[in-house]
Design a protein around this motif. Structure first.
Motif, PDB file in Angstrom:
ATOM      1  N   ILE A  38      -6.427  -1.375   4.507  1.00  0.00           N
ATOM      2  CA  ILE A  38      -5.529  -1.135   5.649  1.00  0.00           C
ATOM      3  C   ILE A  38      -4.703   0.114   5.354  1.00  0.00           C
ATOM      4  CG2 ILE A  38      -3.590  -2.048   6.987  1.00  0.00           C
ATOM      5  CD1 ILE A  38      -4.634  -4.858   6.463  1.00  0.00           C
ATOM      6  N   PHE A  42      -2.991   8.786   1.539  1.00  0.00           N
ATOM      7  CA  PHE A  42      -3.518   9.204   0.226  1.00  0.00           C
ATOM      8  C   PHE A  42      -4.013   8.000  -0.576  1.00  0.00           C
ATOM      9  CE2 PHE A  42      -1.274  12.968   1.452  1.00  0.00           C
ATOM     10  CZ  PHE A  42      -2.111  13.960   0.978  1.00  0.00           C
ATOM     11  N   GLU A  64      -7.559   2.105  10.295  1.00  0.00           N
ATOM     12  CA  GLU A  64      -6.529   3.154  10.420  1.00  0.00           C
ATOM     13  C   GLU A  64      -6.458   3.543  11.908  1.00  0.00           C
ATOM     14  OE1 GLU A  64      -4.203   5.188   8.513  1.00  0.00           O
ATOM     15  OE2 GLU A  64      -3.872   5.863  10.571  1.00  0.00           O
ATOM     16  N   PRO A  65      -5.262   3.435  12.515  1.00  0.00           N
ATOM     17  CA  PRO A  65      -5.170   3.719  13.951  1.00  0.00           C
ATOM     18  C   PRO A  65      -5.277   5.202  14.320  1.00  0.00           C
ATOM     19  CG  PRO A  65      -3.013   3.113  13.075  1.00  0.00           C
ATOM     20  CD  PRO A  65      -3.996   2.940  11.956  1.00  0.00           C
ATOM     21  N   ILE A  73       2.877  15.870   2.465  1.00  0.00           N
ATOM     22  CA  ILE A  73       2.897  16.919   1.444  1.00  0.00           C
ATOM     23  C   ILE A  73       2.733  18.262   2.155  1.00  0.00           C
ATOM     24  CG2 ILE A  73       1.653  17.852  -0.562  1.00  0.00           C
ATOM     25  CD1 ILE A  73       0.862  14.938  -1.220  1.00  0.00           C
ATOM     26  N   GLN A 155       7.719  10.825   7.990  1.00  0.00           N
ATOM     27  CA  GLN A 155       6.311  10.510   8.254  1.00  0.00           C
ATOM     28  C   GLN A 155       5.855  11.719   9.049  1.00  0.00           C
ATOM     29  OE1 GLN A 155       4.556   7.347   7.430  1.00  0.00           O
ATOM     30  NE2 GLN A 155       3.075   8.995   7.674  1.00  0.00           N
ATOM     31  N   CYS A 187       8.808  10.189  -2.062  1.00  0.00           N
ATOM     32  CA  CYS A 187       8.964  11.558  -2.582  1.00  0.00           C
ATOM     33  C   CYS A 187      10.374  11.889  -3.083  1.00  0.00           C
ATOM     34  CB  CYS A 187       8.542  12.603  -1.554  1.00  0.00           C
ATOM     35  SG  CYS A 187       8.396  14.234  -2.316  1.00  0.00           S
ATOM     36  N   VAL A 280       3.142  -4.297   7.714  1.00  0.00           N
ATOM     37  CA  VAL A 280       2.091  -5.296   7.534  1.00  0.00           C
ATOM     38  C   VAL A 280       2.210  -6.000   6.170  1.00  0.00           C
ATOM     39  CG1 VAL A 280       0.330  -3.669   6.684  1.00  0.00           C
ATOM     40  CG2 VAL A 280      -0.383  -5.685   7.956  1.00  0.00           C
ATOM     41  N   LYS A 324       7.048   7.158  -5.644  1.00  0.00           N
ATOM     42  CA  LYS A 324       6.318   7.048  -4.381  1.00  0.00           C
ATOM     43  C   LYS A 324       5.886   8.446  -3.966  1.00  0.00           C
ATOM     44  CE  LYS A 324       8.660   2.827  -3.370  1.00  0.00           C
ATOM     45  NZ  LYS A 324       7.546   2.039  -3.916  1.00  0.00           N
ATOM     46  N   GLY A 326       2.230  11.110  -3.098  1.00  0.00           N
ATOM     47  CA  GLY A 326       0.819  11.119  -2.728  1.00  0.00           C
ATOM     48  C   GLY A 326      -0.074  11.210  -3.955  1.00  0.00           C
TER      49      GLY A 326
HETATM   50  C1  LIG Z   1       8.601  16.040   2.952  1.00  0.00           C
HETATM   51  C2  LIG Z   1       7.694  15.333   1.983  1.00  0.00           C
HETATM   52  C3  LIG Z   1       7.152  16.035   0.922  1.00  0.00           C
HETATM   53  C4  LIG Z   1       6.307  15.376   0.010  1.00  0.00           C
HETATM   54  N1  LIG Z   1       5.811  16.086  -1.050  1.00  0.00           N
HETATM   55  C5  LIG Z   1       5.031  15.451  -1.959  1.00  0.00           C
HETATM   56  C6  LIG Z   1       4.526  16.156  -3.103  1.00  0.00           C
HETATM   57  O1  LIG Z   1       4.807  17.335  -3.351  1.00  0.00           O
HETATM   58  N2  LIG Z   1       3.692  15.479  -3.945  1.00  0.00           N
HETATM   59  C7  LIG Z   1       3.347  14.187  -3.736  1.00  0.00           C
HETATM   60  O2  LIG Z   1       2.549  13.656  -4.522  1.00  0.00           O
HETATM   61  N3  LIG Z   1       3.850  13.476  -2.681  1.00  0.00           N
HETATM   62  C8  LIG Z   1       4.684  14.065  -1.809  1.00  0.00           C
HETATM   63  N4  LIG Z   1       5.194  13.368  -0.735  1.00  0.00           N
HETATM   64  C9  LIG Z   1       4.994  11.882  -0.674  1.00  0.00           C
HETATM   65  C10 LIG Z   1       3.677  11.478  -0.061  1.00  0.00           C
HETATM   66  O3  LIG Z   1       3.515  12.036   1.204  1.00  0.00           O
HETATM   67  C11 LIG Z   1       3.600   9.951   0.034  1.00  0.00           C
HETATM   68  O4  LIG Z   1       3.989   9.380  -1.184  1.00  0.00           O
HETATM   69  C12 LIG Z   1       2.188   9.517   0.379  1.00  0.00           C
HETATM   70  O5  LIG Z   1       1.899   9.931   1.688  1.00  0.00           O
HETATM   71  C13 LIG Z   1       2.021   8.000   0.253  1.00  0.00           C
HETATM   72  O6  LIG Z   1       0.713   7.663   0.593  1.00  0.00           O
HETATM   73  P1  LIG Z   1       0.381   6.238   1.226  1.00  0.00           P
HETATM   74  O7  LIG Z   1      -1.108   6.233   1.407  1.00  0.00           O
HETATM   75  O8  LIG Z   1       1.025   5.160   0.452  1.00  0.00           O
HETATM   76  O9  LIG Z   1       1.118   6.229   2.647  1.00  0.00           O
HETATM   77  P2  LIG Z   1       0.850   7.144   3.939  1.00  0.00           P
HETATM   78  O10 LIG Z   1       0.439   8.500   3.563  1.00  0.00           O
HETATM   79  O11 LIG Z   1       2.054   6.990   4.805  1.00  0.00           O
HETATM   80  O12 LIG Z   1      -0.380   6.437   4.645  1.00  0.00           O
HETATM   81  C14 LIG Z   1      -0.237   5.163   5.217  1.00  0.00           C
HETATM   82  C15 LIG Z   1      -1.307   5.022   6.297  1.00  0.00           C
HETATM   83  O13 LIG Z   1      -1.352   3.644   6.704  1.00  0.00           O
HETATM   84  C16 LIG Z   1      -1.520   3.595   8.106  1.00  0.00           C
HETATM   85  N5  LIG Z   1      -1.038   2.279   8.535  1.00  0.00           N
HETATM   86  C17 LIG Z   1       0.225   1.795   8.483  1.00  0.00           C
HETATM   87  N6  LIG Z   1       0.264   0.538   8.966  1.00  0.00           N
HETATM   88  C18 LIG Z   1      -1.011   0.216   9.326  1.00  0.00           C
HETATM   89  C19 LIG Z   1      -1.605  -0.948   9.911  1.00  0.00           C
HETATM   90  N7  LIG Z   1      -0.884  -2.029  10.217  1.00  0.00           N
HETATM   91  N8  LIG Z   1      -2.941  -0.930  10.148  1.00  0.00           N
HETATM   92  C20 LIG Z   1      -3.704   0.162   9.814  1.00  0.00           C
HETATM   93  N9  LIG Z   1      -3.177   1.292   9.280  1.00  0.00           N
HETATM   94  C21 LIG Z   1      -1.848   1.315   9.048  1.00  0.00           C
HETATM   95  C22 LIG Z   1      -0.713   4.767   8.633  1.00  0.00           C
HETATM   96  O14 LIG Z   1      -1.179   5.164   9.911  1.00  0.00           O
HETATM   97  C23 LIG Z   1      -0.971   5.826   7.546  1.00  0.00           C
HETATM   98  O15 LIG Z   1      -2.108   6.626   7.863  1.00  0.00           O
HETATM   99  C24 LIG Z   1       6.012  13.997   0.200  1.00  0.00           C
HETATM  100  C25 LIG Z   1       6.561  13.304   1.285  1.00  0.00           C
HETATM  101  C26 LIG Z   1       7.412  13.958   2.160  1.00  0.00           C
HETATM  102  C27 LIG Z   1       7.994  13.182   3.325  1.00  0.00           C
END
Ligand SMILES: Cc1cc2nc3c(=O)[nH]c(=O)nc-3n(C[C@H](O)[C@H](O)[C@H](O)COP(=O)(O)OP(=O)(O)OC[C@H]3O[C@@H](n4cnc5c(N)ncnc54)[C@H](O)[C@@H]3O)c2cc1C
Length: 418
Positions: A38, A42, A64-65, A73, A155, A187, A280, A324, A326
């Motif tokens: 789900i 990343f 993924e919706p 990033i 986001q 981040c 979720v 937390k 990517g």
């Molecule tokens: C400004 C900024 C700069 C950053 N810079 C860095 C950096 O330099 N280096 C680094 O490593 N990280 C960086 N990050 C952090 C990084 O973006 C996050 O830690 C990373 O995106 C986390 O990945 P994730 O897969 O856990 O969540 P997300 O990337 O948020 O992905 C979650 C996915 O789940 C989907 N989803 C949610 N609920 C449901 C559901 N019920 N059913 C189906 N799908 C669902 C969403 O649509 C989304 O696509 C940065 C963040 C920000 C805001």
């Protein structure tokens, strides 16, 4: 990586996984195992790709919706105008065509852990042997704050462009306020990086007034040397940094932010609310009964929930204390993918997993800094802990680091999605 001899021996003896420390459902012993993921950020995208790449016999379905992933990033560089939305928008095509991941364009809304089924908004029911939740983060509500009007842009997506517009709208000599929530949040260096880039944009456009940074934490959470130096030198005339300051409510009709030390009138604001695991995770019962619990408790050897069996949580939603980011989400996904493959082969997870993280932070339009750390499993406590002497930040921002940032991001995007 896998013990093929051991697997062959078990298969030949006809007792594949019938008993022992890692019991599988009868279905998983007889048919292709099914992993359902789900969230295609990343964490989820990396997991889906690596399970299929390392063992194509396992079926992987990604729910993924959104049709594409918009990366947080580098999103602060879209805010400044240095990059375009298309530069941070990533397609899911490769997961489907190169790795054979089944992609379901839908939102997961319910989990039945007893019968191992996920239901989606459009009414589909998807069975699993192992479920991996990677839904990112959810945000706390702040009284009077409407993120459609005062975007957090934590986001990436339409709010990133809304924030860009807000920064451009600050009048000459005006006040831009931003707030940083209590850690842990997505981040750690990201908000401080944003403060620098807003200040840099205002200075370059000769509109410099004030960037007021309200930090709910007692001090800068990440890269303290880099950001204190930037706030006190490069941006000393623009940035006002206030630690231990929280936003209690927003009165946007009067452009007023109410804080624990009083109201502040502003021209534009970027309030980043407190964060918790994606919705979720809570609705699946993975946070337990204590309402103060924000992140899913998991076993860091395989990221399986400590509360609900056969459900794993990776990425920003998990609560192991690892940053937390990517990069870390990608790293956790590989540990989890390996553990799932071993599970289906009747093997224990790697007893000593290691993960790592890197964040690059642009500090000006031409320079960047970086932060990195390696985590290792500590068998005595059952926790992931920073490996001594691996936590490091760049000695100072430079144009070299700025260039390296794009190479690092390109690799991370490709390793997760292509
Ligand atoms: C400004 C900024 C700069 C950053 N810079 C860095 C950096 O330099 N280096 C680094 O490593 N990280 C960086 N990050 C952090 C990084 O973006 C996050 O830690 C990373 O995106 C986390 O990945 P994730 O897969 O856990 O969540 P997300 O990337 O948020 O992905 C979650 C996915 O789940 C989907 N989803 C949610 N609920 C449901 C559901 N019920 N059913 C189906 N799908 C669902 C969403 O649509 C989304 O696509 C940065 C963040 C920000 C805001």
């Amino acid at each position: 990586m896998f013990s093929h001899n051991r697997r062959k021996l078990l298969q030949a003896s006809g007792v594949l996984l019938a008993a022992g420390a890692f019991p599988l459902s009868l279905r998983a012993q007889l048919a292709a195992p099914r992993v359902v993921v789900i969230g295609g950020g990343f964490a989820g995208a990396t997991l889906a790709k690596y399970v299929r790449m390392w063992n194509p016999k396992i079926q992987v379905t990604l729910i993924e919706p959104n049709p594409t992933h918009v990366s947080c990033i580098l999103s602060n560089l879209v805010m400044t105008g240095a990059m375009a939305m298309t530069d941070i928008t990533i397609r899911y095509d490769n997961l489907r065509t190169k790795y054979g991941v089944t992609i379901v364009a839908d939102r997961a809304i319910g989990i039945d852990p007893v019968n191992r089924k996920v239901s989606t908004q459009n009414g589909t029911v998807i069975p699993y042997d192992k479920l991996v939740l990677a839904p990112g983060i959810d945000f706390d509500a702040i009284p009077g704050l409407d993120p459609a009007v005062v975007p957090h842009a934590w986001q990436a997506g339409p709010q990133t462009l809304a924030l860009k517009g807000l920064v451009q709208s600050v009048p000459a000599g005006g006040t831009f306020l931003m707030s940083i929530p209590k850690a842990p949040y997505r981040c750690p260096p990201g908000p401080y990086e944003r403060a620098c880039l807003v200040a840099d944009t205002l200075l370059r456009n000769r509109r410099a007034g004030k960037v007021i940074v309200l930090d709910a934490n007692t001090d800068v959470v990440a890269e303290p040397h880099t950001f204190h130096t930037a706030f006190q030198t490069t941006y000393a005339s623009v940035i006002e940094y206030h630690p231990s300051t929280t936003v209690d409510s927003v009165d946007w009709a009067n452009k007023t932010i109410n804080t624990n030390w009083g109201p502040i009138r502003v021209d534009a604001a970027n309030i980043i609310p407190g964060q918790r695991a994606g919705k979720v995770v809570a609705s699946a019962g993975l946070l337990g009964r204590d309402p103060a619990t924000r992140w899913a408790s998991v076993n860091p050897l395989n990221y399986e929930s400590t509360l609900v069996p056969n459900v794993h949580v990776i990425g920003d939603s998990q609560g192991t204390g690892q940053p937390k980011s990517g990069h870390m989400a990608n790293s956790e996904a590989k540990v989890c993918a390996d553990a799932l493959i071993r599970y289906f082969a009747g093997e224990a997870p790697d007893p000593a997993p290691m993960t790592n993280s890197a964040c690059y932070s642009p500090i000006t339009a031409k320079t960047a800094s970086w932060l990195t750390v390696v985590f290792g499993y500590d068998a005595a406590t059952g926790l992931m802990k920073p490996v001594p002497n691996t936590l490091a930040e760049a000695p100072s921002p430079s144009s070299e680091h700025y260039k390296d940032m794009f190479g690092w991001a390109k690799n991370l995007f490709a390793d997760s999605f292509s």
